[in-house]
Design a protein around this motif. Structure first.
Motif, PDB file in Angstrom:
ATOM      1  N   VAL A 232      29.589  39.557  27.065  1.00 47.73           N
ATOM      2  CA  VAL A 232      29.126  40.433  28.760  1.00 47.73           C
ATOM      3  C   VAL A 232      28.401  39.931  29.461  1.00 47.73           C
ATOM      4  O   VAL A 232      29.888  40.145  30.634  1.00 47.73           O
ATOM      5  CB  VAL A 232      28.401  41.767  28.037  1.00 47.73           C
ATOM      6  N   LEU A 233      28.375  38.861  29.414  1.00 46.17           N
ATOM      7  CA  LEU A 233      27.222  37.787  30.118  1.00 46.17           C
ATOM      8  C   LEU A 233      28.418  37.058  31.444  1.00 46.17           C
ATOM      9  O   LEU A 233      28.219  37.188  33.019  1.00 46.17           O
ATOM     10  CB  LEU A 233      26.003  37.299  30.265  1.00 46.17           C
ATOM     11  N   LEU A 234      29.198  36.866  30.134  1.00 49.06           N
ATOM     12  CA  LEU A 234      30.599  35.789  31.259  1.00 49.06           C
ATOM     13  C   LEU A 234      31.278  36.620  31.918  1.00 49.06           C
ATOM     14  O   LEU A 234      32.020  36.216  32.633  1.00 49.06           O
ATOM     15  CB  LEU A 234      31.844  35.033  29.892  1.00 49.06           C
ATOM     16  N   GLU A 235      32.182  38.139  30.606  1.00 47.94           N
ATOM     17  CA  GLU A 235      32.910  39.179  31.815  1.00 47.94           C
ATOM     18  C   GLU A 235      32.623  39.274  32.901  1.00 47.94           C
ATOM     19  O   GLU A 235      33.174  39.474  34.264  1.00 47.94           O
ATOM     20  CB  GLU A 235      32.666  39.932  30.738  1.00 47.94           C
ATOM     21  N   ILE A 236      31.098  39.824  33.632  1.00 47.60           N
ATOM     22  CA  ILE A 236      29.799  40.164  34.050  1.00 47.60           C
ATOM     23  C   ILE A 236      30.209  38.703  35.661  1.00 47.60           C
ATOM     24  O   ILE A 236      30.351  38.780  36.294  1.00 47.60           O
ATOM     25  CB  ILE A 236      28.529  40.350  34.065  1.00 47.60           C
ATOM     26  N   THR A 237      30.031  37.887  35.182  1.00 44.57           N
ATOM     27  CA  THR A 237      30.022  36.563  36.136  1.00 44.57           C
ATOM     28  C   THR A 237      31.811  36.260  36.721  1.00 44.57           C
ATOM     29  O   THR A 237      31.822  35.868  37.496  1.00 44.57           O
ATOM     30  CB  THR A 237      29.730  35.196  34.767  1.00 44.57           C
ATOM     31  N   GLU A 238      32.680  36.972  36.046  1.00 49.75           N
ATOM     32  CA  GLU A 238      33.660  36.228  36.411  1.00 49.75           C
ATOM     33  C   GLU A 238      34.267  37.811  37.743  1.00 49.75           C
ATOM     34  O   GLU A 238      35.140  37.403  37.791  1.00 49.75           O
ATOM     35  CB  GLU A 238      34.721  36.532  34.788  1.00 49.75           C
ATOM     36  N   ASN A 239      33.748  38.715  37.095  1.00 54.17           N
ATOM     37  CA  ASN A 239      33.981  39.975  37.512  1.00 54.17           C
ATOM     38  C   ASN A 239      33.027  39.857  38.372  1.00 54.17           C
ATOM     39  O   ASN A 239      33.931  40.537  39.857  1.00 54.17           O
ATOM     40  CB  ASN A 239      34.183  40.814  36.771  1.00 54.17           C
ATOM     41  N   LEU A 240      31.726  39.774  38.697  1.00 56.02           N
ATOM     42  CA  LEU A 240      30.587  40.076  39.676  1.00 56.02           C
ATOM     43  C   LEU A 240      31.080  39.529  41.188  1.00 56.02           C
ATOM     44  O   LEU A 240      30.694  41.002  42.233  1.00 56.02           O
ATOM     45  CB  LEU A 240      29.040  40.109  39.391  1.00 56.02           C
ATOM     46  N   PHE A 241      31.610  38.754  41.820  1.00 55.91           N
ATOM     47  CA  PHE A 241      31.609  37.958  42.916  1.00 55.91           C
ATOM     48  C   PHE A 241      33.198  37.951  43.484  1.00 55.91           C
ATOM     49  O   PHE A 241      33.468  37.459  44.281  1.00 55.91           O
ATOM     50  CB  PHE A 241      31.302  36.154  42.517  1.00 55.91           C
ATOM     51  N   ARG A 242      33.888  39.212  42.930  1.00 54.96           N
ATOM     52  CA  ARG A 242      35.720  39.198  43.455  1.00 54.96           C
ATOM     53  C   ARG A 242      35.285  40.059  44.200  1.00 54.96           C
ATOM     54  O   ARG A 242      34.840  41.026  44.132  1.00 54.96           O
ATOM     55  CB  ARG A 242      36.515  39.868  41.997  1.00 54.96           C
ATOM     56  N   ASN A 243      36.067  40.335  45.737  1.00 53.59           N
ATOM     57  CA  ASN A 243      35.559  40.696  46.957  1.00 53.59           C
ATOM     58  C   ASN A 243      36.658  42.289  46.883  1.00 53.59           C
ATOM     59  O   ASN A 243      36.422  43.665  47.252  1.00 53.59           O
ATOM     60  CB  ASN A 243      36.713  39.804  47.931  1.00 53.59           C
ATOM     61  N   GLU A 244      37.377  42.791  45.511  1.00 53.21           N
ATOM     62  CA  GLU A 244      38.732  43.794  45.759  1.00 53.21           C
ATOM     63  C   GLU A 244      37.218  44.553  44.284  1.00 53.21           C
ATOM     64  O   GLU A 244      37.791  45.883  44.358  1.00 53.21           O
ATOM     65  CB  GLU A 244      39.805  43.359  44.300  1.00 53.21           C
ATOM     66  N   LEU A 245      35.950  44.573  44.410  1.00 52.32           N
ATOM     67  CA  LEU A 245      34.772  45.745  43.244  1.00 52.32           C
ATOM     68  C   LEU A 245      34.888  46.648  44.201  1.00 52.32           C
ATOM     69  O   LEU A 245      34.314  46.426  45.343  1.00 52.32           O
ATOM     70  CB  LEU A 245      34.410  44.180  42.604  1.00 52.32           C
ATOM     71  N   SER A 246      34.912  47.751  44.040  1.00 50.24           N
ATOM     72  CA  SER A 246      34.036  48.762  44.946  1.00 50.24           C
ATOM     73  C   SER A 246      33.051  48.595  44.341  1.00 50.24           C
ATOM     74  O   SER A 246      32.626  47.676  43.551  1.00 50.24           O
ATOM     75  CB  SER A 246      34.612  49.926  44.325  1.00 50.24           C
ATOM     76  N   VAL A 247      31.871  48.916  45.350  1.00 51.72           N
ATOM     77  CA  VAL A 247      30.614  49.038  45.532  1.00 51.72           C
ATOM     78  C   VAL A 247      30.260  50.000  44.531  1.00 51.72           C
ATOM     79  O   VAL A 247      29.231  49.619  43.462  1.00 51.72           O
ATOM     80  CB  VAL A 247      30.057  50.101  46.698  1.00 51.72           C
ATOM     81  N   ILE A 248      30.597  50.878  43.150  1.00 52.02           N
ATOM     82  CA  ILE A 248      30.275  51.622  42.348  1.00 52.02           C
ATOM     83  C   ILE A 248      30.224  50.870  41.163  1.00 52.02           C
ATOM     84  O   ILE A 248      30.011  50.463  40.138  1.00 52.02           O
ATOM     85  CB  ILE A 248      30.755  52.828  42.290  1.00 52.02           C
TER      86      ILE A 248
END
Length: 220
Positions: free
Chosen positions: A88-104
Motif C-alpha cells: 500500500v505504501l508503494l502504491e501511494i508513493t507512486e501516485n501521491l506526487f502525480r500532478n493529475e490527482l484531484s484534491v480529494i
C-alpha cells in the motif's frame, strides 16, 4: 529486494485500489505504448499463498489495463519483496506526487499513507527520530523535518496545504466523498474544506443533494 522480469498478465491479481482505474486514461496509455512501447514496468509482489508463481499488483493499474486493451499476454514487471502494508505504501508513493490527482484523491492518499505507515512503524512525530529515518529510507525524501514538511517538499506545496489535505481526508464523510468524485468539486480545495467542516449529518444531506443535482454544488 526487487527483480525485473516479464510475467503473464493472467497471473496478476488486481486488488481493490485507492485510486480507481479510469478507462480513458488507460486508452491514452495504450496509444502511447503502441508508439513508444511500455516505458515503465508495473510493480507487483509475489502472492505468498500461491505456489504457482501468482502475483498481486502493487502499482501500475492503468499500465496493466492498457496492456489488456492491446490484448497483450505478458507485461514487464518489477517484483518486490513486500507485505500487504508495504505494498500500500508503494502504491501511494507512486501516485501521491502525480500532478493529475484531484484534491480529494491527493487528500486520501496523504492520510492513508500516514495511517498505514504508523500502523506498521509507529507514530510519526518529532519525538520519534527512528521513524523519520525509516521514512527517509522508504521513499528517499527529506524526512528529517517531519512528515508534513516532507510530503510538502515532494509535492511542491506548503505544509499548510498538507494539513488542509489531512483535514479534508479526516473530516469529509464517506458518503460525501463518494458523491463528489468525478465532479468539479473533487478538485476544489476551498469547497471541500467547507464541506469537511460541516457536521456529519449535514454532510450526508449534502451528499444526497449533490447526487440529485448531478454534481452541481451550487444547486445542491
Amino acid at each position: 529486494m526487487a527483480v525485473s522480469k516479464t510475467i503473464p498478465i493472467a497471473k496478476i491479481h488486481v486488488p481493490d485500489r485507492l485510486r480507481a482505474v479510469e478507462e480513458d486514461h488507460a486508452l491514452a496509455i495504450s496509444a502511447s505504448i503502441v508508439e513508444h512501447g511500455l516505458l515503465n514496468p508495473v510493480t507487483v509482489r509475489a502472492t505468498p499463498a500461491a505456489k504457482g508463481g501468482a502475483y498481486t499488483l502493487v502499482a501500475g493499474a492503468h499500465r496493466l489495463r492498457a496492456m489488456e486493451l492491446l490484448d497483450e499476454a505478458e507485461i514487464d514487471a518489477v517484483v518486490v519483496d513486500a507485505d500487504q502494508q508495504e505494498a500500500v505504501l508503494l502504491e501511494i508513493t507512486e501516485n501521491l506526487f502525480r500532478n493529475e490527482l484531484s484534491v480529494i484523491d491527493r487528500a486520501v492518499f496523504v492520510q492513508t499513507y500516514r495511517d498505514v505507515w504508523e500502523s506498521k512503524y509507529g507514530k510519526i512525530s518529532s519525538g520519534r527520530p527512528e521513524n523519520r529515518c525509516n521514512l527517509h529510507q522508504l521513499i528517499e525524501g527529506e524526512a528529517k523535518a517531519g512528515f508534513s514538511r516532507h510530503v510538502a517538499s515532494r509535492m511542491g506545496i506548503s505544509t499548510d496545504v498538507v494539513k488542509r489535505l489531512n483535514l479534508i481526508a479526516q473530516r469529509l464523510h464517506s458518503d460525501l466523498r463518494a458523491a463528489v468524485r468525478g465532479t468539479p468539486v473533487a478538485d476544489n480545495q476551498a469547497a471541500l474544506l467547507k464541506l469537511a467542516k460541516m457536521e456529519p449529518q449535514e454532510q450526508r444531506r449534502a451528499a444526497i443533494a449533490l447526487r440529485a443535482e448531478g454534481g452541481d454544488l451550487k444547486k445542491a
